[in-house]
Design a protein around this motif. Sequence first.
Motif, PDB file in Angstrom:
ATOM      1  N   ALA A  40      -1.794   6.395   0.554  1.00 64.79           N
ATOM      2  CA  ALA A  40      -1.308   7.469   1.428  1.00 64.79           C
ATOM      3  C   ALA A  40      -1.799   7.267   2.851  1.00 64.79           C
ATOM      4  N   ALA A  41      -3.050   6.877   3.004  1.00 69.49           N
ATOM      5  CA  ALA A  41      -3.612   6.662   4.334  1.00 69.49           C
ATOM      6  C   ALA A  41      -2.938   5.500   5.040  1.00 69.49           C
ATOM      7  N   VAL A  42      -2.660   4.419   4.317  1.00 72.24           N
ATOM      8  CA  VAL A  42      -1.962   3.279   4.927  1.00 72.24           C
ATOM      9  C   VAL A  42      -0.600   3.730   5.452  1.00 72.24           C
ATOM     10  N   ASP A  43       0.129   4.460   4.638  1.00 72.19           N
ATOM     11  CA  ASP A  43       1.448   4.940   5.064  1.00 72.19           C
ATOM     12  C   ASP A  43       1.341   5.813   6.314  1.00 72.19           C
ATOM     13  N   LEU A  44       0.425   6.758   6.298  1.00 74.85           N
ATOM     14  CA  LEU A  44       0.323   7.714   7.406  1.00 74.85           C
ATOM     15  C   LEU A  44      -0.248   7.071   8.664  1.00 74.85           C
ATOM     16  N   PHE A  45      -1.270   6.244   8.525  1.00 74.32           N
ATOM     17  CA  PHE A  45      -1.822   5.570   9.707  1.00 74.32           C
ATOM     18  C   PHE A  45      -0.775   4.670  10.349  1.00 74.32           C
ATOM     19  N   ILE A  83      -9.440   0.007   4.600  1.00 74.78           N
ATOM     20  CA  ILE A  83      -8.092  -0.554   4.707  1.00 74.78           C
ATOM     21  C   ILE A  83      -8.114  -1.863   5.487  1.00 74.78           C
ATOM     22  N   LEU A  84      -8.767  -1.855   6.643  1.00 74.01           N
ATOM     23  CA  LEU A  84      -8.777  -3.040   7.492  1.00 74.01           C
ATOM     24  C   LEU A  84      -9.667  -4.137   6.919  1.00 74.01           C
ATOM     25  N   HIS A  85     -10.790  -3.749   6.336  1.00 78.76           N
ATOM     26  CA  HIS A  85     -11.693  -4.737   5.732  1.00 78.76           C
ATOM     27  C   HIS A  85     -10.989  -5.499   4.611  1.00 78.76           C
ATOM     28  N   ASP A  86     -10.304  -4.787   3.718  1.00 73.75           N
ATOM     29  CA  ASP A  86      -9.667  -5.431   2.578  1.00 73.75           C
ATOM     30  C   ASP A  86      -8.596  -6.412   3.043  1.00 73.75           C
ATOM     31  N   TYR A  87      -7.825  -6.026   4.065  1.00 69.12           N
ATOM     32  CA  TYR A  87      -6.761  -6.895   4.559  1.00 69.12           C
ATOM     33  C   TYR A  87      -7.345  -8.146   5.235  1.00 69.12           C
ATOM     34  N   ILE A  88      -8.318  -7.971   6.103  1.00 66.71           N
ATOM     35  CA  ILE A  88      -8.875  -9.123   6.820  1.00 66.71           C
ATOM     36  C   ILE A  88      -9.630 -10.042   5.866  1.00 66.71           C
ATOM     37  N   GLN A  89     -10.239  -9.485   4.839  1.00 68.32           N
ATOM     38  CA  GLN A  89     -10.923 -10.311   3.854  1.00 68.32           C
ATOM     39  C   GLN A  89      -9.936 -11.252   3.154  1.00 68.32           C
ATOM     40  N   ILE A 120       0.600 -11.444   6.818  1.00 64.27           N
ATOM     41  CA  ILE A 120       0.882 -10.329   7.725  1.00 64.27           C
ATOM     42  C   ILE A 120       2.211  -9.658   7.392  1.00 64.27           C
ATOM     43  N   ILE A 121       3.133 -10.406   6.796  1.00 61.38           N
ATOM     44  CA  ILE A 121       4.385  -9.772   6.360  1.00 61.38           C
ATOM     45  C   ILE A 121       4.127  -8.916   5.124  1.00 61.38           C
ATOM     46  N   ASP A 122       3.351  -9.429   4.194  1.00 57.33           N
ATOM     47  CA  ASP A 122       3.015  -8.652   2.999  1.00 57.33           C
ATOM     48  C   ASP A 122       2.202  -7.403   3.352  1.00 57.33           C
ATOM     49  N   HIS A 123       1.394  -7.486   4.404  1.00 53.83           N
ATOM     50  CA  HIS A 123       0.500  -6.391   4.791  1.00 53.83           C
ATOM     51  C   HIS A 123       0.801  -5.916   6.207  1.00 53.83           C
ATOM     52  N   ARG A 124       2.083  -5.844   6.552  1.00 49.83           N
ATOM     53  CA  ARG A 124       2.436  -5.541   7.938  1.00 49.83           C
ATOM     54  C   ARG A 124       2.019  -4.143   8.366  1.00 49.83           C
ATOM     55  N   ARG A 125       1.916  -3.205   7.434  1.00 52.09           N
ATOM     56  CA  ARG A 125       1.438  -1.876   7.823  1.00 52.09           C
ATOM     57  C   ARG A 125      -0.034  -1.938   8.217  1.00 52.09           C
ATOM     58  N   THR A 188       4.599  -8.860  12.787  1.00 52.43           N
ATOM     59  CA  THR A 188       4.639  -7.592  12.052  1.00 52.43           C
ATOM     60  C   THR A 188       5.519  -6.549  12.723  1.00 52.43           C
ATOM     61  N   PHE A 189       5.707  -6.646  14.052  1.00 49.96           N
ATOM     62  CA  PHE A 189       6.467  -5.625  14.766  1.00 49.96           C
ATOM     63  C   PHE A 189       7.972  -5.873  14.729  1.00 49.96           C
ATOM     64  N   TRP A 190       8.397  -7.106  14.532  1.00 55.24           N
ATOM     65  CA  TRP A 190       9.838  -7.354  14.560  1.00 55.24           C
ATOM     66  C   TRP A 190      10.412  -7.852  13.237  1.00 55.24           C
ATOM     67  N   TYR A 191       9.564  -8.202  12.285  1.00 51.38           N
ATOM     68  CA  TYR A 191      10.075  -8.704  11.009  1.00 51.38           C
ATOM     69  C   TYR A 191      10.838  -7.614  10.271  1.00 51.38           C
ATOM     70  N   ARG A 192      11.991  -8.000   9.712  1.00 51.31           N
ATOM     71  CA  ARG A 192      12.770  -7.116   8.854  1.00 51.31           C
ATOM     72  C   ARG A 192      13.099  -7.872   7.565  1.00 51.31           C
ATOM     73  N   PRO A 193      12.928  -7.247   6.415  1.00 53.77           N
ATOM     74  CA  PRO A 193      13.189  -7.939   5.135  1.00 53.77           C
ATOM     75  C   PRO A 193      14.574  -8.550   5.042  1.00 53.77           C
ATOM     76  N   HIS A 194      15.563  -7.950   5.714  1.00 55.90           N
ATOM     77  CA  HIS A 194      16.936  -8.449   5.644  1.00 55.90           C
ATOM     78  C   HIS A 194      17.380  -8.962   7.010  1.00 55.90           C
TER      79      HIS A 194
END
Length: 224
Positions: A40-45, A83-89, A120-125, A188-194
């Motif tokens: 929830a925090a990832v989505d909202l942040f 959130i940030l620690h887990d991603y950067i790790q 970064i695409i998998d974790h773009r949020r 991460t700012f311009w990638y779109r899945p399609h």
Amino acid sequence: MSTAPVRGTGGPDVAPARRRGRPPAAESTAGDTRERIVRAAVDLFAEKGFHGTGVAEIGDRADVQRGALYYHIGSKEELLWQILHDYIQLMLVDAERIAAGTDDPISKLRKLIHSHVGLIIDHRREVAIQLRDVTALSGERGAQLQELRDRVQHCWQRVLDTGHAAGLLRTNDHVVTNSVLGMLNMVTFWYRPHGGHSPAEIADLLATTFLDGVVTTTDNHTKG
């Protein structure tokens, strides 16, 4: 619940031993609850920013009451740190693996780019949160996170240094290292899945563009 003594055979009456701590089911539930809170925090942040998100909103999104929320996360800043620690790790583990491998420096750079783009695409949020809100972490937490980021960059720098020392790369200037990482993070700012290109195709395009600029000779290292 009754705590009446249990009568043994030929010995004194003894009370049943109490189990300490949470039972396994409760531990599992606690882990599930924390995972909901983090999601929830990832989505909202990502949507509203760290400062634009209230603790109550996180609780509502995760369906957790405020008292229980603080029990699981401690504070909103602690949640941002996690959130940030887990991603950067994740980034660090893969960068260290590639940098320590036996490939030549140019092949390592290509692998580093593919790894970075994929993550970064998998974790773009999480990347968007980092680029916008990392300065919200203060003190020791901020320093710890910066150390992890520095270690990721050091992996790249080691590969560039080795390639330059071997005469394979025109430069190993840290400006190049910073710039390529910055370029990759902006995906991460311009990638779109399609959007017409897969993550692997994007990584190939960026790797070829970067390597064409720094490799000293034209050879098949810069090809796909």
